[in-house]
Design an enzyme around this catalytic site. Structure first.
Site, PDB file in Angstrom:
ATOM      1  N   TRP A 102       1.220  78.968  13.373  1.00  0.00           N
ATOM      2  CA  TRP A 102       0.325  77.812  13.508  1.00  0.00           C
ATOM      3  C   TRP A 102       0.761  76.931  14.676  1.00  0.00           C
ATOM      4  O   TRP A 102      -0.073  76.431  15.429  1.00  0.00           O
ATOM      5  CB  TRP A 102       0.265  77.017  12.205  1.00  0.00           C
ATOM      6  N   ASP A 172       1.220  68.825  12.067  1.00  0.00           N
ATOM      7  CA  ASP A 172       0.361  69.620  11.191  1.00  0.00           C
ATOM      8  C   ASP A 172       1.062  69.642   9.831  1.00  0.00           C
ATOM      9  O   ASP A 172       2.156  70.204   9.704  1.00  0.00           O
ATOM     10  CB  ASP A 172       0.244  71.031  11.789  1.00  0.00           C
ATOM     11  N   LYS A 196      -4.617  73.854   0.917  1.00  0.00           N
ATOM     12  CA  LYS A 196      -3.286  74.235   0.443  1.00  0.00           C
ATOM     13  C   LYS A 196      -2.879  73.341  -0.727  1.00  0.00           C
ATOM     14  O   LYS A 196      -2.435  73.814  -1.749  1.00  0.00           O
ATOM     15  CB  LYS A 196      -2.242  74.114   1.563  1.00  0.00           C
TER      16      LYS A 196
HETATM   17  C1  LIG Z   1      -3.381  77.176   6.743  1.00  0.00           C
HETATM   18  C2  LIG Z   1      -2.803  76.468   7.887  1.00  0.00           C
HETATM   19  C3  LIG Z   1      -3.515  76.250   9.069  1.00  0.00           C
HETATM   20  C4  LIG Z   1      -4.919  76.758   9.273  1.00  0.00           C
HETATM   21  O1  LIG Z   1      -5.793  75.984   8.549  1.00  0.00           O
HETATM   22  P1  LIG Z   1      -7.366  76.179   8.610  1.00  0.00           P
HETATM   23  O2  LIG Z   1      -7.834  75.034   7.768  1.00  0.00           O
HETATM   24  O3  LIG Z   1      -7.672  77.520   8.031  1.00  0.00           O
HETATM   25  O4  LIG Z   1      -7.800  76.077  10.014  1.00  0.00           O
HETATM   26  C5  LIG Z   1      -2.927  75.533  10.083  1.00  0.00           C
HETATM   27  N1  LIG Z   1      -1.669  75.063   9.949  1.00  0.00           N
HETATM   28  C6  LIG Z   1      -0.958  75.256   8.825  1.00  0.00           C
HETATM   29  C7  LIG Z   1       0.435  74.710   8.742  1.00  0.00           C
HETATM   30  C8  LIG Z   1      -1.491  75.963   7.767  1.00  0.00           C
HETATM   31  O5  LIG Z   1      -0.770  76.156   6.657  1.00  0.00           O
END
Ligand SMILES: *Cc1c(COP(=O)(O)O)cnc(C)c1O
Length: 361
Positions: A102, A172, A196
């Protein structure tokens, strides 16, 4: 009715109490005679939902008043572009720490809009650790400094934040939001896909310091402009209404059933310890991450033998432990033990792992 133990990395398990309440309110939300899915996003009823969701999030995360909370769509992945389009506007420069897939994607996307520097990476060891950071290597004139706080695929988490001085720290937090208290004031911007730890897919939450919401790059789409959403209280267009409502129910569960984020952290530490303690003494299973950087949320492990891994995943599934296969880039297994995973789920998984170890000596 049957409920499995779902160790999916995302979309992931939701609290059963939340699902029951959503079911109860499905056909008639609080006397409105409608489902939340059916009502206007301009209605009084929905206005109360989105305002309450924001208020609960502010309360639980102790978000300071000079931060805006935005309810967006497009997933965390859209933020990989939206952050540079809105923040890389002074010196056209940002710093990145590469701690997994990511973080790599965030860097790659930002590089389309400006100078995206890599200050450190843990790629050399399949992202099994968080690299040491030396502030003297950071760009003093960067518009922001980006990290991925918890690395969902590799199971690592920062234990201390980079010292970025006046450069806004952007994180993030998709896979660790609401898992423990964090000091929001240390960040310029935080973003997370909801699927999540906060609700179903479709909602993306951005928490941004007000002074960073300026004019975006030229030709930035209106929908990709933070200002658009900040000025319209996330109601510029139709927001993901039902996902916001579900997020509200999760936040209410966190507040009332769990008792807040400090309590949630205690529970998460307890759950993670059960699994890590077992992995540390097992002759068969091994955690893949250096102990000091271990995530509370995502726990990857391997047997070191692909056939045994496959056998374990198959037998786990037969015992209702589902979605435990590791990411293809790490192999083996990964147990995601987000907020909504009950402690019994982890205890039962460990009991099953012990039995598997006995049977496969
Ligand atoms: C799942 C995840 C993403 C991607 O998220 P989307 O909502 O599918 O775009 C990005 N960063 C992290 C840390 C993630 O766990």
């Amino acid at each position: 009715m049957k409920r499995v133990y779902n160790f999916s990395a995302g979309p992931s398990v939701l609290p059963e109490a939340v699902l029951r309440r959503a079911a109860d309110e499905m056909l008639d939300y609080q006397g409105s005679g409608q489902s939340v899915m059916e009502m206007s996003h301009r209605s009084k009823t929905f206005d109360a939902i989105i305002k309450n969701t924001e208020a609960l999030l502010r309360e639980l995360m102790e978000i300071p008043d000079n931060y805006k909370v935005l309810f967006l769509q497009g997933g965390a992945s859209s933020q990989f572009a939206m952050v540079p389009m809105n923040l890389m506007t002074k010196n056209g420069k940002a710093d990145f720490v590469i701690t997994g897939q990511w973080a790599t994607k965030a860097h790659k996307e930002a590089a389309r809009y400006g100078e995206a520097n890599i200050v450190a990476s843990s790629k050399d060891k399949t992202f099994s650790y968080i690299p040491e950071l030396d502030p003297s290597t950071f760009s003093k004139d960067a518009d922001y400094f980006h990290i991925c706080y918890n690395n969902t695929i590799y199971g690592t988490k920062y234990t201390k934040l980079p010292e970025t001085g006046n450069v806004p720290l952007v994180a993030d937090i998709s896979s660790c939001i609401l898992s423990e208290p964090i000091d929001v004031s240390k960040f310029g911007l935080l973003y997370a896909g909801a699927q999540k730890n906060m609700g179903p897919a479709g909602l993306t939450v951005v928490i941004v310091r007000e002074d960073l919401i300026g004019e975006p790059m030229e030709k930035t789409p209106t929908m990709f402009t933070y200002k658009t959403h900040a000025e319209n209280d996330s109601l510029y267009n139709t927001p993901p209404c039902y996902s916001i409502y579900m997020c509200m129910l999760v936040l209410e569960w966190l507040k009332h059933d769990i008792g807040g984020l400090a309590k949630m952290k205690e529970l998460n530490e307890k759950k993670a310890k059960i699994l890590y303690d077992f992995l540390d003494q097992s002759q068969l299973f091994k955690g893949t991450v250096v102990p000091k950087d271990r995530s509370l949320m995502n726990v990857p492990f391997v047997t070191g033998n692909d056939e045994l891994d496959a056998k374990f995943i198959k037998e786990a599934g037969e015992h209702d432990f589902v979605n435990i296969k590791g990411h293809r880039s790490v192999g083996g297994m990964r147990a995601s033990i987000y907020n909504a995973m009950p402690i019994e789920g982890v205890e039962k998984l460990v009991a099953f792992m012990k039995e598997f170890e006995q049977n496969n000596k």
